[in-house]
Design a protein around this motif. Structure first.
Motif, mmCIF file in Angstrom:
data_model
loop_
_atom_site.group_PDB
_atom_site.id
_atom_site.type_symbol
_atom_site.label_atom_id
_atom_site.label_comp_id
_atom_site.label_asym_id
_atom_site.label_seq_id
_atom_site.Cartn_x
_atom_site.Cartn_y
_atom_site.Cartn_z
ATOM 1 N N GLU A 13 0.866 -1.187 0.000
ATOM 2 C CA GLU A 13 0.000 0.000 0.000
ATOM 3 C C GLU A 13 0.895 1.227 0.000
ATOM 4 N N GLU A 19 -3.352 5.918 -0.158
ATOM 5 C CA GLU A 19 -4.761 5.520 -0.210
ATOM 6 C C GLU A 19 -5.287 5.376 -1.643
ATOM 7 N N GLN A 20 -4.458 5.746 -2.625
ATOM 8 C CA GLN A 20 -4.915 5.645 -4.010
ATOM 9 C C GLN A 20 -4.093 4.679 -4.872
ATOM 10 N N ASN A 69 -6.159 1.374 -7.919
ATOM 11 C CA ASN A 69 -6.669 2.398 -7.026
ATOM 12 C C ASN A 69 -7.745 1.704 -6.194
ATOM 13 N N LYS A 109 -9.810 2.791 -4.105
ATOM 14 C CA LYS A 109 -11.058 3.555 -3.945
ATOM 15 C C LYS A 109 -11.965 3.424 -5.165
ATOM 16 N N THR A 110 -11.331 3.411 -6.367
ATOM 17 C CA THR A 110 -12.133 3.374 -7.591
ATOM 18 C C THR A 110 -12.118 2.010 -8.280
#
Length: 158
Positions: free
Chosen positions: A17, A20-21, A47, A49-50
Motif C-alpha cells: 500500500e 490511499e490511491q 486504485n 477507492k475506484t
C-alpha cells in the motif's frame, strides 16, 4: 488478476500500500511447493477507492529445470562446502540458507565478465548469505549454487 489477459494460476505473494490511491499486488508462479519465482510474476497496481487498474507488468524469465528423474538435490551442507571451496569464508557467518529461483549472473566464476548480459532462464538454486560479523561495517556475500549440479550460478557482495 483473473480478469486480465496474463498468465493464470499464479499465487498472490505480496501486497504493498503506497498510499490511499495506489496498491500493488504481486502474483508469482509456484515452481515447487512453497518456492515462488519473482521472475515469473504479474504485478498489478490498483486504485483501491475506484478499482481502476493503474499498472500491469508481466515478468517472464522461465525456469530451466532440466534435472533428470532420480537426480538428488544438494543438501545445504553440500552447498556450503561448495561455497567454502570457492570463497574464503573464514571470517563470515552463514546468516541465511534457502532454496530459491535465481537469475544466473556468473559472479564468483570464470564467466563473471558476462554478468552484464541478462540470462534468458532462471534456475533452482541454494542461496547462501554470509555476513562478516567482525567488520566495523556490515558486509554481506550471497552465493547462488545450482540445486542439482552444484554449479556456481552467481551471487553478489555488499
Amino acid at each position: 488478476y483473473e480478469l486480465l489477459p496474463v498468465p493464470q494460476g499464479y499465487v498472490l505473494r505480496s501486497r504493498s500500500e503506497f498510499d490511499e490511491q495506489y496498491w500493488s499486488y504481486d502474483f508469482c508462479r509456484e515452481v515447487l511447493e512453497g518456492i515462488y519465482s519473482s521472475y515469473e510474476c504479474v504485478r498489478i497496481g490498483l486504485n483501491p477507492k475506484t478499482g481502476k487498474l493503474n499498472l500491469c507488468n508481466v515478468f517472464y524469465t522461465p525456469l530451466l529445470d532440466d534435472h533428470e528423474p532420480g537426480d538428488e538435490p544438494l543438501t545445504q551442507e553440500e552447498a556450503e562446502a561448495i561455497a567454502a571451496d570457492r570463497l574464503d569464508l573464514t571470517k563470515r557467518t552463514l546468516q541465511k540458507a534457502e532454496v530459491g529461483v535465481v537469475l544466473p549472473n556468473w559472479f564468483f566464476t570464470q564467466h563473471a565478465w558476462i554478468h552484464n548480459k541478462a540470462s534468458k532462464v532462471t534456475r533452482l538454486g541454494w542461496v547462501l548469505t554470509y555476513e562478516d560479523t567482525d567488520s566495523e561495517f556490515s558486509s554481506l556475500v550471497r552465493i547462488e549454487i545450482d540445486y542439482y549440479t552444484g554449479e556456481i550460478l552467481g551471487g553478489d557482495m555488499t
